[in-house]
Motif scaffolding. Sequence first.
Motif, PDB file in Angstrom:
ATOM      1  N   GLY A 132      -3.559   4.801  16.319  1.00 20.94           N
ATOM      2  CA  GLY A 132      -2.554   5.809  16.045  1.00 20.94           C
ATOM      3  C   GLY A 132      -1.145   5.350  16.354  1.00 20.94           C
ATOM      4  O   GLY A 132      -0.920   4.310  16.976  1.00 20.94           O
ATOM      5  N   LEU A 133      -0.184   6.159  15.920  1.00 18.77           N
ATOM      6  CA  LEU A 133       1.227   5.838  16.065  1.00 18.77           C
ATOM      7  C   LEU A 133       1.955   7.053  16.627  1.00 18.77           C
ATOM      8  O   LEU A 133       1.936   8.133  16.029  1.00 18.77           O
ATOM      9  N   GLY A 134       2.564   6.884  17.797  1.00 21.33           N
ATOM     10  CA  GLY A 134       3.338   7.959  18.387  1.00 21.33           C
ATOM     11  C   GLY A 134       2.536   8.829  19.333  1.00 21.33           C
ATOM     12  O   GLY A 134       1.422   8.494  19.752  1.00 21.33           O
ATOM     13  N   LYS A 135       3.119   9.974  19.667  1.00 22.86           N
ATOM     14  CA  LYS A 135       2.552  10.910  20.632  1.00 22.86           C
ATOM     15  C   LYS A 135       1.711  11.980  19.939  1.00 22.86           C
ATOM     16  O   LYS A 135       1.604  12.033  18.727  1.00 22.86           O
ATOM     17  N   ALA A 136       1.125  12.853  20.780  1.00 22.01           N
ATOM     18  CA  ALA A 136       0.394  14.062  20.346  1.00 22.01           C
ATOM     19  C   ALA A 136      -0.795  13.747  19.457  1.00 22.01           C
ATOM     20  O   ALA A 136      -1.117  14.496  18.534  1.00 22.01           O
ATOM     21  N   LYS A 137      -1.503  12.661  19.749  1.00 24.26           N
ATOM     22  CA  LYS A 137      -2.664  12.298  18.927  1.00 24.26           C
ATOM     23  C   LYS A 137      -3.764  13.352  19.015  1.00 24.26           C
ATOM     24  O   LYS A 137      -4.516  13.552  18.056  1.00 24.26           O
ATOM     25  N   ALA A 138      -3.879  14.031  20.149  1.00 28.55           N
ATOM     26  CA  ALA A 138      -4.909  15.058  20.278  1.00 28.55           C
ATOM     27  C   ALA A 138      -4.649  16.260  19.381  1.00 28.55           C
ATOM     28  O   ALA A 138      -5.554  17.048  19.120  1.00 28.55           O
ATOM     29  N   TYR A 139      -3.425  16.378  18.891  1.00 25.03           N
ATOM     30  CA  TYR A 139      -3.049  17.549  18.100  1.00 25.03           C
ATOM     31  C   TYR A 139      -2.780  17.204  16.644  1.00 25.03           C
ATOM     32  O   TYR A 139      -1.950  17.813  15.985  1.00 25.03           O
ATOM     33  N   GLY A 140      -3.473  16.186  16.136  1.00 23.66           N
ATOM     34  CA  GLY A 140      -3.422  15.870  14.714  1.00 23.66           C
ATOM     35  C   GLY A 140      -2.316  14.929  14.309  1.00 23.66           C
ATOM     36  O   GLY A 140      -2.002  14.831  13.118  1.00 23.66           O
ATOM     37  N   CYS A 141      -1.743  14.198  15.255  1.00 25.37           N
ATOM     38  CA  CYS A 141      -0.671  13.254  14.948  1.00 25.37           C
ATOM     39  C   CYS A 141      -1.144  11.816  15.140  1.00 25.37           C
ATOM     40  O   CYS A 141      -2.075  11.548  15.892  1.00 25.37           O
ATOM     41  N   GLY A 142      -0.462  10.896  14.461  1.00 27.42           N
ATOM     42  CA  GLY A 142      -0.688   9.473  14.688  1.00 27.42           C
ATOM     43  C   GLY A 142      -1.589   8.777  13.695  1.00 27.42           C
ATOM     44  O   GLY A 142      -1.606   7.545  13.640  1.00 27.42           O
ATOM     45  N   LEU A 143      -2.351   9.521  12.892  1.00 27.76           N
ATOM     46  CA  LEU A 143      -3.297   8.901  11.967  1.00 27.76           C
ATOM     47  C   LEU A 143      -2.586   8.511  10.668  1.00 27.76           C
ATOM     48  O   LEU A 143      -2.119   9.368   9.915  1.00 27.76           O
ATOM     49  N   MET A 144      -2.527   7.205  10.412  1.00 20.15           N
ATOM     50  CA  MET A 144      -1.989   6.673   9.158  1.00 20.15           C
ATOM     51  C   MET A 144      -3.152   6.233   8.283  1.00 20.15           C
ATOM     52  O   MET A 144      -4.102   5.594   8.757  1.00 20.15           O
ATOM     53  N   THR A 145      -3.087   6.571   7.001  1.00 18.96           N
ATOM     54  CA  THR A 145      -4.069   6.100   6.034  1.00 18.96           C
ATOM     55  C   THR A 145      -3.350   5.371   4.916  1.00 18.96           C
ATOM     56  O   THR A 145      -2.191   5.654   4.600  1.00 18.96           O
ATOM     57  N   LEU A 146      -4.066   4.438   4.284  1.00 17.38           N
ATOM     58  CA  LEU A 146      -3.533   3.627   3.202  1.00 17.38           C
ATOM     59  C   LEU A 146      -4.298   3.908   1.914  1.00 17.38           C
ATOM     60  O   LEU A 146      -5.483   4.240   1.948  1.00 17.38           O
ATOM     61  N   ALA A 147      -3.615   3.748   0.812  1.00 23.18           N
ATOM     62  CA  ALA A 147      -4.240   3.869  -0.505  1.00 23.18           C
ATOM     63  C   ALA A 147      -3.614   2.837  -1.428  1.00 23.18           C
ATOM     64  O   ALA A 147      -2.516   2.332  -1.157  1.00 23.18           O
ATOM     65  N   LYS A 148      -4.297   2.504  -2.483  1.00 30.72           N
ATOM     66  CA  LYS A 148      -3.767   1.522  -3.422  1.00 30.72           C
ATOM     67  C   LYS A 148      -2.422   1.976  -3.957  1.00 30.72           C
ATOM     68  O   LYS A 148      -2.258   3.115  -4.392  1.00 30.72           O
ATOM     69  N   ALA A 149      -1.452   1.074  -3.934  1.00 37.19           N
ATOM     70  CA  ALA A 149      -0.133   1.391  -4.453  1.00 37.19           C
ATOM     71  C   ALA A 149      -0.148   1.337  -5.976  1.00 37.19           C
ATOM     72  O   ALA A 149      -0.749   0.441  -6.568  1.00 37.19           O
ATOM     73  N   VAL A 150       0.447   2.338  -6.608  1.00 37.29           N
ATOM     74  CA  VAL A 150       0.475   2.383  -8.063  1.00 37.29           C
ATOM     75  C   VAL A 150       1.918   2.309  -8.553  1.00 37.29           C
ATOM     76  O   VAL A 150       2.848   2.549  -7.795  1.00 37.29           O
ATOM     77  N   ARG A 163       5.627   3.747   0.839  1.00 37.34           N
ATOM     78  CA  ARG A 163       4.987   2.487   0.462  1.00 37.34           C
ATOM     79  C   ARG A 163       5.375   1.436   1.484  1.00 37.34           C
ATOM     80  O   ARG A 163       6.530   1.385   1.939  1.00 37.34           O
ATOM     81  N   LEU A 164       4.418   0.585   1.832  1.00 37.72           N
ATOM     82  CA  LEU A 164       4.656  -0.426   2.847  1.00 37.72           C
ATOM     83  C   LEU A 164       4.093  -1.775   2.421  1.00 37.72           C
ATOM     84  O   LEU A 164       3.247  -1.868   1.531  1.00 37.72           O
ATOM     85  N   GLU A 165       4.579  -2.807   3.104  1.00 34.74           N
ATOM     86  CA  GLU A 165       4.050  -4.165   2.979  1.00 34.74           C
ATOM     87  C   GLU A 165       3.470  -4.575   4.320  1.00 34.74           C
ATOM     88  O   GLU A 165       4.085  -4.340   5.370  1.00 34.74           O
ATOM     89  N   VAL A 166       2.287  -5.163   4.310  1.00 36.09           N
ATOM     90  CA  VAL A 166       1.654  -5.618   5.547  1.00 36.09           C
ATOM     91  C   VAL A 166       2.371  -6.869   6.040  1.00 36.09           C
ATOM     92  O   VAL A 166       2.509  -7.854   5.307  1.00 36.09           O
ATOM     93  N   THR A 167       2.845  -6.845   7.281  1.00 37.36           N
ATOM     94  CA  THR A 167       3.504  -8.008   7.880  1.00 37.36           C
ATOM     95  C   THR A 167       2.660  -8.644   8.975  1.00 37.36           C
ATOM     96  O   THR A 167       2.789  -9.839   9.246  1.00 37.36           O
ATOM     97  N   ASP A 168       1.817  -7.865   9.622  1.00 37.98           N
ATOM     98  CA  ASP A 168       0.955  -8.366  10.702  1.00 37.98           C
ATOM     99  C   ASP A 168      -0.359  -7.599  10.627  1.00 37.98           C
ATOM    100  O   ASP A 168      -0.466  -6.484  11.161  1.00 37.98           O
ATOM    101  N   PRO A 169      -1.376  -8.168   9.964  1.00 38.48           N
ATOM    102  CA  PRO A 169      -2.636  -7.427   9.779  1.00 38.48           C
ATOM    103  C   PRO A 169      -3.274  -6.965  11.085  1.00 38.48           C
ATOM    104  O   PRO A 169      -3.801  -5.848  11.152  1.00 38.48           O
ATOM    105  N   ALA A 170      -3.245  -7.789  12.114  1.00 37.61           N
ATOM    106  CA  ALA A 170      -3.866  -7.396  13.383  1.00 37.61           C
ATOM    107  C   ALA A 170      -3.156  -6.202  13.996  1.00 37.61           C
ATOM    108  O   ALA A 170      -3.795  -5.256  14.481  1.00 37.61           O
ATOM    109  N   TRP A 187       0.840  -1.193   0.000  1.00 37.09           N
ATOM    110  CA  TRP A 187       0.000   0.000   0.000  1.00 37.09           C
ATOM    111  C   TRP A 187       0.875   1.241   0.000  1.00 37.09           C
ATOM    112  O   TRP A 187       1.979   1.239   0.561  1.00 37.09           O
ATOM    113  N   ALA A 188       0.360   2.309  -0.572  1.00 40.03           N
ATOM    114  CA  ALA A 188       0.907   3.639  -0.326  1.00 40.03           C
ATOM    115  C   ALA A 188       0.329   4.126   1.001  1.00 40.03           C
ATOM    116  O   ALA A 188      -0.808   3.813   1.346  1.00 40.03           O
ATOM    117  N   PHE A 189       1.110   4.877   1.757  1.00 35.36           N
ATOM    118  CA  PHE A 189       0.608   5.346   3.050  1.00 35.36           C
ATOM    119  C   PHE A 189       0.989   6.798   3.273  1.00 35.36           C
ATOM    120  O   PHE A 189       1.922   7.335   2.670  1.00 35.36           O
TER     121      PHE A 189
END
Length: 234
Positions: A216-234, A200-207, A103-105
């Motif tokens: 989320g990933l990392g700190k400061a989630k209340a301030y717009g950090c940590g949200l990763m989204t995926l899209a089809k890799a082209v 671009r990433l490869e899924v290694t552990d779906p869960a 996926w693209a991320f």
Amino acid sequence: MHLTRFRINTARLGARGLLASPQRLHAAVMSSFAGALPSETNSSRTLWRLDRNAKAEVLLYIVSEDRPDLTHLVEQAGWPTTASWQTYDYGAFLGGLQTGSTWAFRLTANPVHHVRRKDGDLTKRTAHVTPRHQMGWLLARQEAAGFRILDTPPERRRLPEGDEFQLTVRDERRHRFEKTDTQGGRATRVPLVTVTFDGRLEVTDPAALRRTLTLGLGKAKAYGCGLMTLAKAV
């Protein structure tokens, strides 16, 4: 789980105020949920991110358990008569993640580490300030987060030796705002450094990746950090 997308009308005065302050935008996001009390941050289960694709194209993404109502944001920072927001059922997508899929991320994060200025001092959380260290922060977390950032093919590498990854760092932003101590009521100035990762990433552990995408990933989630989204890799 729900994934919501809202385009901000950057020409409106209300939008400019929200875009200038992660605190105000966080409060506006949390006001989208009728069941959330004003004093609750609920940041562990609600993630948000701003994508500044162009000066006039700024998108707000929200991942949440409950379906949000962004009517107030449309009135303050949108197009009240011609446009709204889109909310999607995120569960089917999350459930379909498979090991080995690519996926693209995109991720906006607050890459930090802990340093000790001198012997005997307590460690202090400090932001990484160079792209190399910011990339290193993400690379160190990829295994536990359920993915592997893909290597750049040899024929596309800029350097003949060494590892290169399909990863870029951009849009570094530095904020400083006051945060009130809930116990003493004293306000302190809080620095916040954010960067956006594209790659671009490869899924290694779906869960594990599902947890990353919803918690989320990392700190400061209340301030717009940590949200990763995926899209089809082209």
